[in-house]
Design a protein around this motif. Structure first.
Motif, mmCIF file in Angstrom:
data_model
loop_
_atom_site.group_PDB
_atom_site.id
_atom_site.type_symbol
_atom_site.label_atom_id
_atom_site.label_comp_id
_atom_site.label_asym_id
_atom_site.label_seq_id
_atom_site.Cartn_x
_atom_site.Cartn_y
_atom_site.Cartn_z
ATOM 1 N N GLN A 4 1.053 -0.735 0.122
ATOM 2 C CA GLN A 4 0.455 0.229 -0.206
ATOM 3 C C GLN A 4 1.150 1.147 -0.104
ATOM 4 N N LYS A 5 1.914 1.263 -0.329
ATOM 5 C CA LYS A 5 2.697 2.764 -0.880
ATOM 6 C C LYS A 5 2.555 2.801 -2.504
ATOM 7 N N PRO A 6 3.537 3.962 -2.469
ATOM 8 C CA PRO A 6 3.460 4.472 -3.702
ATOM 9 C C PRO A 6 4.688 4.264 -4.208
ATOM 10 N N ALA A 7 4.494 3.028 -5.547
ATOM 11 C CA ALA A 7 5.578 2.265 -6.564
ATOM 12 C C ALA A 7 5.660 2.159 -7.695
ATOM 13 N N ARG A 8 5.883 1.950 -8.323
ATOM 14 C CA ARG A 8 6.650 1.806 -10.234
ATOM 15 C C ARG A 8 6.971 0.532 -10.882
ATOM 16 N N LEU A 9 5.753 -0.729 -11.279
ATOM 17 C CA LEU A 9 6.107 -1.916 -11.831
ATOM 18 C C LEU A 9 6.392 -1.774 -12.840
ATOM 19 N N ASP A 10 8.035 -1.755 -12.528
ATOM 20 C CA ASP A 10 8.340 -1.635 -14.691
ATOM 21 C C ASP A 10 8.935 -3.176 -15.278
ATOM 22 N N ILE A 22 4.244 0.534 -14.848
ATOM 23 C CA ILE A 22 2.888 1.281 -14.580
ATOM 24 C C ILE A 22 3.021 1.238 -13.071
ATOM 25 N N TYR A 23 2.416 2.570 -12.814
ATOM 26 C CA TYR A 23 1.989 3.426 -10.777
ATOM 27 C C TYR A 23 1.277 2.887 -10.150
ATOM 28 N N TYR A 24 1.750 2.690 -8.808
ATOM 29 C CA TYR A 24 0.858 2.397 -8.084
ATOM 30 C C TYR A 24 0.496 3.001 -6.792
ATOM 31 N N GLU A 25 -0.596 3.513 -5.646
ATOM 32 C CA GLU A 25 -0.614 3.813 -4.736
ATOM 33 C C GLU A 25 -1.552 3.431 -3.921
ATOM 34 N N ARG A 26 -1.967 4.062 -2.999
ATOM 35 C CA ARG A 26 -3.160 3.175 -2.045
ATOM 36 C C ARG A 26 -4.432 3.308 -3.043
ATOM 37 N N ALA A 27 -4.829 4.502 -3.166
ATOM 38 C CA ALA A 27 -5.898 4.649 -4.317
ATOM 39 C C ALA A 27 -5.969 3.724 -5.535
ATOM 40 N N GLY A 28 -5.274 3.489 -6.002
ATOM 41 C CA GLY A 28 -5.479 2.268 -6.895
ATOM 42 C C GLY A 28 -3.871 2.880 -8.318
ATOM 43 N N PHE A 29 -4.558 2.168 -9.088
ATOM 44 C CA PHE A 29 -3.316 2.087 -10.449
ATOM 45 C C PHE A 29 -3.948 3.699 -11.074
ATOM 46 N N GLU A 30 -2.019 4.193 -11.526
ATOM 47 C CA GLU A 30 -2.917 5.013 -12.273
ATOM 48 C C GLU A 30 -2.806 5.001 -13.820
ATOM 49 N N VAL A 33 9.499 -0.641 -7.927
ATOM 50 C CA VAL A 33 10.973 0.304 -7.386
ATOM 51 C C VAL A 33 9.280 0.956 -6.156
ATOM 52 N N THR A 34 9.879 1.135 -5.512
ATOM 53 C CA THR A 34 9.440 1.822 -3.659
ATOM 54 C C THR A 34 9.709 3.157 -4.164
ATOM 55 N N SER A 35 8.951 4.328 -4.638
ATOM 56 C CA SER A 35 9.400 5.364 -3.768
ATOM 57 C C SER A 35 8.210 6.862 -3.906
#
Length: 211
Positions: A14-20, A30-38, A60-62
């Motif tokens: 449930q943390k901001p992250a980018r999946l390459d 594709i980017y993800y944060e607690r609110a969902g996928f961007e 990558v978590t950031s």
């Protein structure tokens, strides 16, 4: 099936992250944060299908990501959309079956996936009933009991959805891991539930006042 493992970790954390993810010579993210996928509904569904079939994935978590859009697709909705009508070739099927055979005895958490138009919700409900009846759940038996190829595809899709969303977990997993995702998703829906309850109460009070 590293793609399933990484997607699950993203959602559980449930943390901001980018999946390459890479397929052939092409790498996307594709980017993800607690609110969902961007992204939009269609964009997210398409990217998730690409992630399922990727040759390699990395997360990558950031907190330094700069979102390209404010649109977010809640995880259960995104996974439901990506798996709607999803089929796989022989290689993908073999990978999914191999992944399934390695899963330990599981618990199955109940979550209202029907709210997000999960195409295989009836199969998911039957899976949960089996778990409640037996006290544990073996995915290997569940998939091997498929009546035909179409039924097997449905069962494998349910496995993918429940695994990615954290709705299944090892029987001996820490309690926090078993409950963290479902609690977070339920909390996200709580304001709407409270709003509906308040609305009903208000109508009852108005009717009493009118008597």
């Amino acid at each position: 099936m590293n793609s399933l493992v990484y997607l699950r970790r993203m959602i559980i954390n449930q943390k901001p992250a980018r999946l390459d993810y890479t397929k052939g010579s092409v790498t996307k993210s594709i980017y993800y944060e607690r609110a969902g996928f961007e992204g939009s509904h269609n964009e997210v569904a398409q990217k998730l299908r690409e992630v399922f079939e990727a040759d390699s994935v990395n997360v990558v978590t950031s907190t330094d990501f700069n979102p390209l859009t404010s649109k977010r697709i809640f995880a259960p909705q995104a996974i439901s959309s990506a798996l709607a009508g999803y089929t796989f070739n022989a290689e993908m099927r073999a990978s999914l079956l191999s992944f399934t055979m390695r899963l330990p005895p599981l618990i199955v958490r109940l979550y209202p996936m029907q709210r997000y138009a999960f195409q295989d919700n009836s199969a998911y409900m039957k899976m949960h009933m089996q778990y409640r009846h037996n006290g544990s759940f073996r995915m290997q038996s569940y998939v091997s009991q498929a009546e035909n190829t179409r039924d097997e595809i449905v069962r494998l899709r349910v496995m993918m959805a429940t695994y990615i969303l954290g709705l299944i977990a090892p029987m001996n997993a820490p309690r926090n891991e078993n409950h963290q995702v479902t609690q977070s998703m339920l909390q996200r829906n709580a304001p709407q539930s409270r709003k509906r309850k308040t609305s009903i109460l208000s109508r009852i009070i108005d009717r009493i006042r009118g008597l």
